[in-house]
Scaffold this active site. Structure first.
Site, PDB file in Angstrom:
ATOM      1  N   CYS A   2      38.748  49.616  26.677  1.00 23.80           N
ATOM      2  CA  CYS A   2      38.880  50.797  25.822  1.00 23.80           C
ATOM      3  C   CYS A   2      37.531  51.135  25.205  1.00 23.80           C
ATOM      4  O   CYS A   2      36.813  50.265  24.744  1.00 23.80           O
ATOM      5  CB  CYS A   2      39.904  50.629  24.692  1.00 23.80           C
ATOM      6  SG  CYS A   2      41.562  50.352  25.267  1.00 23.80           S
ATOM      7  N   ARG A  27      34.623  50.996  30.388  1.00 25.95           N
ATOM      8  CA  ARG A  27      35.465  50.112  29.581  1.00 25.95           C
ATOM      9  C   ARG A  27      36.955  50.337  29.816  1.00 25.95           C
ATOM     10  O   ARG A  27      37.789  49.559  29.356  1.00 25.95           O
ATOM     11  CB  ARG A  27      35.179  50.328  28.094  1.00 25.95           C
ATOM     12  CG  ARG A  27      33.760  50.043  27.708  1.00 25.95           C
ATOM     13  CD  ARG A  27      33.547  50.350  26.243  1.00 25.95           C
ATOM     14  NE  ARG A  27      34.172  49.358  25.404  1.00 25.95           N
ATOM     15  CZ  ARG A  27      33.592  48.257  24.971  1.00 25.95           C
ATOM     16  NH1 ARG A  27      32.353  48.005  25.316  1.00 25.95           N
ATOM     17  NH2 ARG A  27      34.224  47.394  24.221  1.00 25.95           N
ATOM     18  N   TRP A  75      42.221  51.513  28.423  1.00 26.17           N
ATOM     19  CA  TRP A  75      42.608  50.529  29.436  1.00 26.17           C
ATOM     20  C   TRP A  75      43.909  49.936  28.911  1.00 26.17           C
ATOM     21  O   TRP A  75      43.914  49.213  27.921  1.00 26.17           O
ATOM     22  CB  TRP A  75      41.535  49.456  29.574  1.00 26.17           C
ATOM     23  CG  TRP A  75      41.784  48.484  30.680  1.00 26.17           C
ATOM     24  CD1 TRP A  75      41.426  48.613  31.989  1.00 26.17           C
ATOM     25  CD2 TRP A  75      42.435  47.203  30.585  1.00 26.17           C
ATOM     26  NE1 TRP A  75      41.824  47.512  32.704  1.00 26.17           N
ATOM     27  CE2 TRP A  75      42.442  46.629  31.875  1.00 26.17           C
ATOM     28  CE3 TRP A  75      43.019  46.488  29.535  1.00 26.17           C
ATOM     29  CZ2 TRP A  75      42.990  45.374  32.145  1.00 26.17           C
ATOM     30  CZ3 TRP A  75      43.573  45.234  29.800  1.00 26.17           C
ATOM     31  CH2 TRP A  75      43.553  44.705  31.098  1.00 26.17           C
ATOM     32  N   ASN A 100      40.655  49.714  19.844  1.00 24.28           N
ATOM     33  CA  ASN A 100      40.352  48.853  20.984  1.00 24.28           C
ATOM     34  C   ASN A 100      40.766  47.440  20.589  1.00 24.28           C
ATOM     35  O   ASN A 100      40.352  46.965  19.530  1.00 24.28           O
ATOM     36  CB  ASN A 100      38.838  48.936  21.264  1.00 24.28           C
ATOM     37  CG  ASN A 100      38.377  47.911  22.269  1.00 24.28           C
ATOM     38  OD1 ASN A 100      39.149  47.446  23.099  1.00 24.28           O
ATOM     39  ND2 ASN A 100      37.106  47.550  22.213  1.00 24.28           N
ATOM     40  N   GLY A 101      41.570  46.784  21.418  1.00 26.70           N
ATOM     41  CA  GLY A 101      42.006  45.424  21.074  1.00 26.70           C
ATOM     42  C   GLY A 101      43.511  45.311  21.221  1.00 26.70           C
ATOM     43  O   GLY A 101      44.148  46.182  21.832  1.00 26.70           O
ATOM     44  N   GLU A 483      31.478  34.400  44.609  1.00 32.96           N
ATOM     45  CA  GLU A 483      31.057  35.695  44.071  1.00 32.96           C
ATOM     46  C   GLU A 483      31.205  36.793  45.142  1.00 32.96           C
ATOM     47  O   GLU A 483      31.625  37.913  44.836  1.00 32.96           O
ATOM     48  CB  GLU A 483      29.613  35.590  43.549  1.00 32.96           C
ATOM     49  CG  GLU A 483      28.988  36.870  43.047  1.00 32.96           C
ATOM     50  CD  GLU A 483      29.749  37.575  41.919  1.00 32.96           C
ATOM     51  OE1 GLU A 483      30.658  36.982  41.331  1.00 32.96           O
ATOM     52  OE2 GLU A 483      29.424  38.752  41.667  1.00 32.96           O
ATOM     53  N   LYS A 487      33.549  40.090  44.753  1.00 29.83           N
ATOM     54  CA  LYS A 487      33.052  41.471  44.916  1.00 29.83           C
ATOM     55  C   LYS A 487      33.932  42.228  45.895  1.00 29.83           C
ATOM     56  O   LYS A 487      34.318  43.358  45.645  1.00 29.83           O
ATOM     57  CB  LYS A 487      31.611  41.495  45.457  1.00 29.83           C
ATOM     58  CG  LYS A 487      30.497  41.145  44.520  1.00 29.83           C
ATOM     59  CD  LYS A 487      30.182  42.177  43.471  1.00 29.83           C
ATOM     60  CE  LYS A 487      30.982  41.989  42.233  1.00 29.83           C
ATOM     61  NZ  LYS A 487      30.673  40.979  41.302  1.00 29.83           N
ATOM     62  N   GLU A 490      37.411  42.964  44.405  1.00 30.94           N
ATOM     63  CA  GLU A 490      37.355  43.909  43.280  1.00 30.94           C
ATOM     64  C   GLU A 490      37.263  45.353  43.747  1.00 30.94           C
ATOM     65  O   GLU A 490      37.925  46.227  43.209  1.00 30.94           O
ATOM     66  CB  GLU A 490      36.095  43.651  42.424  1.00 30.94           C
ATOM     67  CG  GLU A 490      36.217  42.593  41.370  1.00 30.94           C
ATOM     68  CD  GLU A 490      34.905  42.406  40.614  1.00 30.94           C
ATOM     69  OE1 GLU A 490      34.960  42.384  39.384  1.00 30.94           O
ATOM     70  OE2 GLU A 490      33.830  42.267  41.227  1.00 30.94           O
ATOM     71  N   HIS A 506      41.524  21.093  54.853  1.00 30.41           N
ATOM     72  CA  HIS A 506      42.627  20.708  53.970  1.00 30.41           C
ATOM     73  C   HIS A 506      43.575  21.866  53.674  1.00 30.41           C
ATOM     74  O   HIS A 506      44.241  21.877  52.648  1.00 30.41           O
ATOM     75  CB  HIS A 506      42.074  20.119  52.673  1.00 30.41           C
ATOM     76  CG  HIS A 506      41.241  18.898  52.887  1.00 30.41           C
ATOM     77  ND1 HIS A 506      41.758  17.731  53.397  1.00 30.41           N
ATOM     78  CD2 HIS A 506      39.915  18.682  52.729  1.00 30.41           C
ATOM     79  CE1 HIS A 506      40.788  16.831  53.519  1.00 30.41           C
ATOM     80  NE2 HIS A 506      39.648  17.389  53.119  1.00 30.41           N
ATOM     81  N   LYS A 605      35.268  46.832  32.584  1.00 29.14           N
ATOM     82  CA  LYS A 605      34.065  46.006  32.601  1.00 29.14           C
ATOM     83  C   LYS A 605      33.973  45.059  31.417  1.00 29.14           C
ATOM     84  O   LYS A 605      33.668  43.894  31.554  1.00 29.14           O
ATOM     85  CB  LYS A 605      32.839  46.916  32.632  1.00 29.14           C
ATOM     86  CG  LYS A 605      31.572  46.129  32.833  1.00 29.14           C
ATOM     87  CD  LYS A 605      30.471  46.950  33.385  1.00 29.14           C
ATOM     88  CE  LYS A 605      29.288  46.094  33.741  1.00 29.14           C
ATOM     89  NZ  LYS A 605      29.555  45.242  34.906  1.00 29.14           N
TER      90      LYS A 605
HETATM   91  C1  G6P Z   1      35.126  41.648  33.684  1.00 29.02           C
HETATM   92  C2  G6P Z   1      34.127  42.363  34.561  1.00 29.02           C
HETATM   93  C3  G6P Z   1      33.320  41.355  35.364  1.00 29.02           C
HETATM   94  C4  G6P Z   1      32.674  40.342  34.436  1.00 29.02           C
HETATM   95  C5  G6P Z   1      33.693  39.679  33.523  1.00 29.02           C
HETATM   96  C6  G6P Z   1      33.013  38.856  32.430  1.00 29.02           C
HETATM   97  O1  G6P Z   1      36.090  41.050  34.462  1.00 29.02           O
HETATM   98  O2  G6P Z   1      34.774  43.265  35.429  1.00 29.02           O
HETATM   99  O3  G6P Z   1      32.327  42.023  36.101  1.00 29.02           O
HETATM  100  O4  G6P Z   1      32.038  39.365  35.208  1.00 29.02           O
HETATM  101  O5  G6P Z   1      34.462  40.679  32.852  1.00 29.02           O
HETATM  102  O6  G6P Z   1      32.291  39.717  31.599  1.00 29.02           O
HETATM  103  P1  G6P Z   1      30.990  39.309  30.831  1.00 29.02           P
HETATM  104  O7  G6P Z   1      30.570  40.562  30.119  1.00 29.02           O
HETATM  105  O8  G6P Z   1      31.400  38.230  29.869  1.00 29.02           O
HETATM  106  O9  G6P Z   1      29.980  38.839  31.797  1.00 29.02           O
END
Ligand code: G6P
Length: 610
Positions: A2, A27, A75, A100-101, A483, A487, A490, A506, A605
């Protein structure tokens, strides 16, 4: 999670608010809304389901004149995305709230407020704030006192802005768990979840601290701490540029941010390496004293930041000779933990506001870790303010929800931490020098990898009709495989799993068929022969493989295996180098699939709720 923007000014503010929301859209982006009070104390509220652009278009037809306003991009947590659930929320047509929260005791408060006669029009937890403030306002002289009384009754997290449509030229803001920053203009003031929203209008900012409530008018800002005492919060000039949130010539933020990695790393290294050595001061004034006594490192992070921490665990144990654990913050914060002697708690975060990481840091501090350090990209963020030491990555604003340049600059910071800690341990100091020198070569090496983008773009065609994929790596490259898988899932919504290649037999081998692409990360290191055996195990079962391999590691392309040559590099920087092609691969697969690369479904994000 948010985004909030607010402005109190002499001029009309709706354009400032909408521009701010666009800049905060990373956000959350399921619905958006704006409320503005005009000079006659008339309230104009417009809300729309969908992205900020929908709201922006709507405001063209339903003008919102006025100098005091608040806006929000959502969000969803409580209540599905819908216009009725979009903020701002209202009580009795005059109290207007964005939030927000999460208000954890919203059900109990909702029950009480209903018995007092309040009628709820949304399913959100936020609406209880509006009615609660309205209720308290009946017995208070000022909106400020009403908000102070109301916030005392809230459990959970909030960054909230509250206006009274009958009293223009003012709003009240309150922070507990969710960030808010005040922007100082000339005869006007602003509030936002992130400075990015306000860069077009000011560079002067002060962050609210936990428990702060502030009254903001055109001419004044009065801040009170959680006990109601008047306090000052330092105003700082930001050096972020106005265009920090622009896409430039790139089609997507993510692509821009992938290509910004060489400069982001150069900036993160600048002035921090002198004579092949890393001064502990890079982490804070008293870092050397702290580092000398550290016997254990505990890393805490979420998402992509967690993966950089996983790489660092290999580095810290191998190169710095120091024991290290890493854990996902949401797990760490709720379990009983053993506090090691002379332990350093390290948090890693792009935003510095991730709720779980922040809570885990607070827990670790309470439990008695010797010191705390954060690797973070946002100056002034909560993690930076609450940690003893910090390493600021200089990635610049990262807008794409899928993290790219934040990750590789975190790795740079973590390698510098490894080298700085290694200085005080009985490890090969010459090797540490080699890693230091290698860091300086990293930006150019990344440029070399970016040059193979067309090859990776062509490869992406092989993935577009797939539903599943498997990423394999060993040792320091296992987190890079994780990672890469993150990606891909996502932004392309292809199911992707990562395995340490030695673990294949395994279980995951059972999944292998010609419909399951297998991506292998294969720098030429001490595990390359072991990895080759794992690759043969996949090949023998008819798997289709894509191997990102060091030019020297002798993988040969054939009908079951496509080998993509990656320039040779020093082992310390290999995790950063091998990240780049995997970022590009997911980007191009997402483009072919036509997904929303920068704002993938259901994600946000900055995750400021649990
Ligand atoms: C969300 C974002 C990710 C990020 C994660 C942790 O899930 O989409 O890209 O890695 O939060 O966020 P931070 O700001 O703590 O790295």
């Amino acid at each position: 999670m948010c985004g909030i923007v607010g402005a109190v000014a002499q001029r009309d503010v709706v354009d400032i608010l909408i521009e701010g929301l666009k800049r905060l859209e990373y956000r959350g982006y399921d619905s958006a809304g704006v409320a503005v009070v005009d000079s006659q104390n008339k309230l104009h509220r417009v809300r729309r389901l969908g992205k900020v652009q929908e709201l922006s278009d709507a405001v063209q037809n339903e003008p919102c004149p006025g100098g005091t306003g608040i806006a929000h991009t959502r969000w969803a947590t409580h209540g599905a995305p819908s216009e009725a659930n979009a903020h701002p929320h209202l009580s009795s047509d005059n109290i207007v709230v964005v939030h927000n929260g999460i208000i954890e005791n919203h059900e109990e408060l909702r029950g009480k407020l209903k018995t007092l006669g309040y009628v709820f029009t949304s399913q959100t937890d936020t609406e209880v704030i509006a009615h609660l403030v309205h209720h308290e306002f009946k017995s208070c002289d000022t909106l400020l006192s009403a908000v102070q009384l109301a916030t005392k009754q809230l459990d959970g997290a909030y960054g909230t802005v509250i206006m009274d449509a009958n009293d223009k030229d003012k709003f009240i803001v309150a922070r507990s768990g969710s960030p808010l920053v005040i922007g100082y203009g000339l005869g006007e003031h602003f509030i936002a979840s992130d400075i990015l929203a306000l860069l077009p209008v000011t560079r002067r900012f002060a962050y609210l601290e936990e428990g702060d409530v502030a009254e903001i008018t055109r001419q004044s800002v009065s801040i009170f701490d959680e006990n109601g005492n008047a306090v000052e919060r330092e105003i700082k000039e930001s050096d972020a540029t106005h265009d920090a949130g622009d896409k430039g010539e790139y089609r997507h933020y993510m692509l821009k941010e992938i290509y910004e990695q060489p400069i982001a790393i150069r900036n993160s290294l600048a002035g921090r390496i002198i004579d092949d050595s890393i001064d502990s001061d890079v982490f804070g004034n008293n870092a050397e004293e702290i580092f000398k006594s550290i016997e254990h490192v505990q890393i805490i992070a979420c998402g992509t930041s967690y993966h950089s921490g996983m790489v660092a665990r290999y580095w810290l144990e191998e190169f710095a000779g120091i024991s290290c654990n890493i854990e996902i913050a949401s797990e760490y914060r709720y379990r009983k933990i053993f506090v090691p002697k002379n332990g350093l708690i390290v948090t890693i975060s792009q935003s510095g506001e991730t709720a779980d990481t922040l809570a885990a840091l607070r827990k670790a501090k309470d439990l008695g870790f010797k010191a705390s350090l954060t690797i973070c990209n946002v100056p002034g963020s909560s993690l930076v303010r609450e940690s003893d030491l910090c390493f600021m990555t200089k990635a610049g604003a990262e807008i794409g929800v899928a993290s790219t340049k934040a990750f590789t600059t975190q790795l740079v910071g973590l390698m510098m931490l490894t080298i700085a800690l290694g200085k005080f341990n009985d490890v090969n100091q010459e090797k540490l020098k080699e890693h230091t020198q290698a860091l300086l070569t990293l930006p150019n090496k990344i440029d070399e990898v970016l040059a193979i983008a067309p090859r990776i773009e062509a490869l992406a065609e092989d993935f577009s009709d797939k539903n599943h994929s498997l990423f394999l790596g060993r040792g320091r490259q296992y987190p890079i495989a994780m990672e890469g898988a993150l990606k891909l899932k996502e932004i392309s919504y292809i199911h992707a799993e990562a395995y340490a290649a030695g673990e294949l037999k395994h279980g995951p081998l059972a999944l292998i068929d010609d419909d399951m692409p297998v991506i292998v990360v294969a720098p030429n290191n001490e595990l390359i022969e072991k990895l080759k055996s794992n690759v043969e195990e996949v090949r023998a079962r008819g798997g289709l493989m894509f191997v990102f391999a060091d030019v020297d590691s002798n993988f040969v392309s054939d009908e079951t295996m496509k080998v993509i040559d990656i320039p040779h590099c020093e082992i310390g920087i290999a995790p950063m180098i091998y990240t780049i092609p995997l970022q590009l691969l997911s980007y191009y697969v997402a483009i072919i699939k036509g997904t929303d690369v920068d704002q993938p479904r259901n994600l946000a994000k900055s995750v400021t709720v649990e």
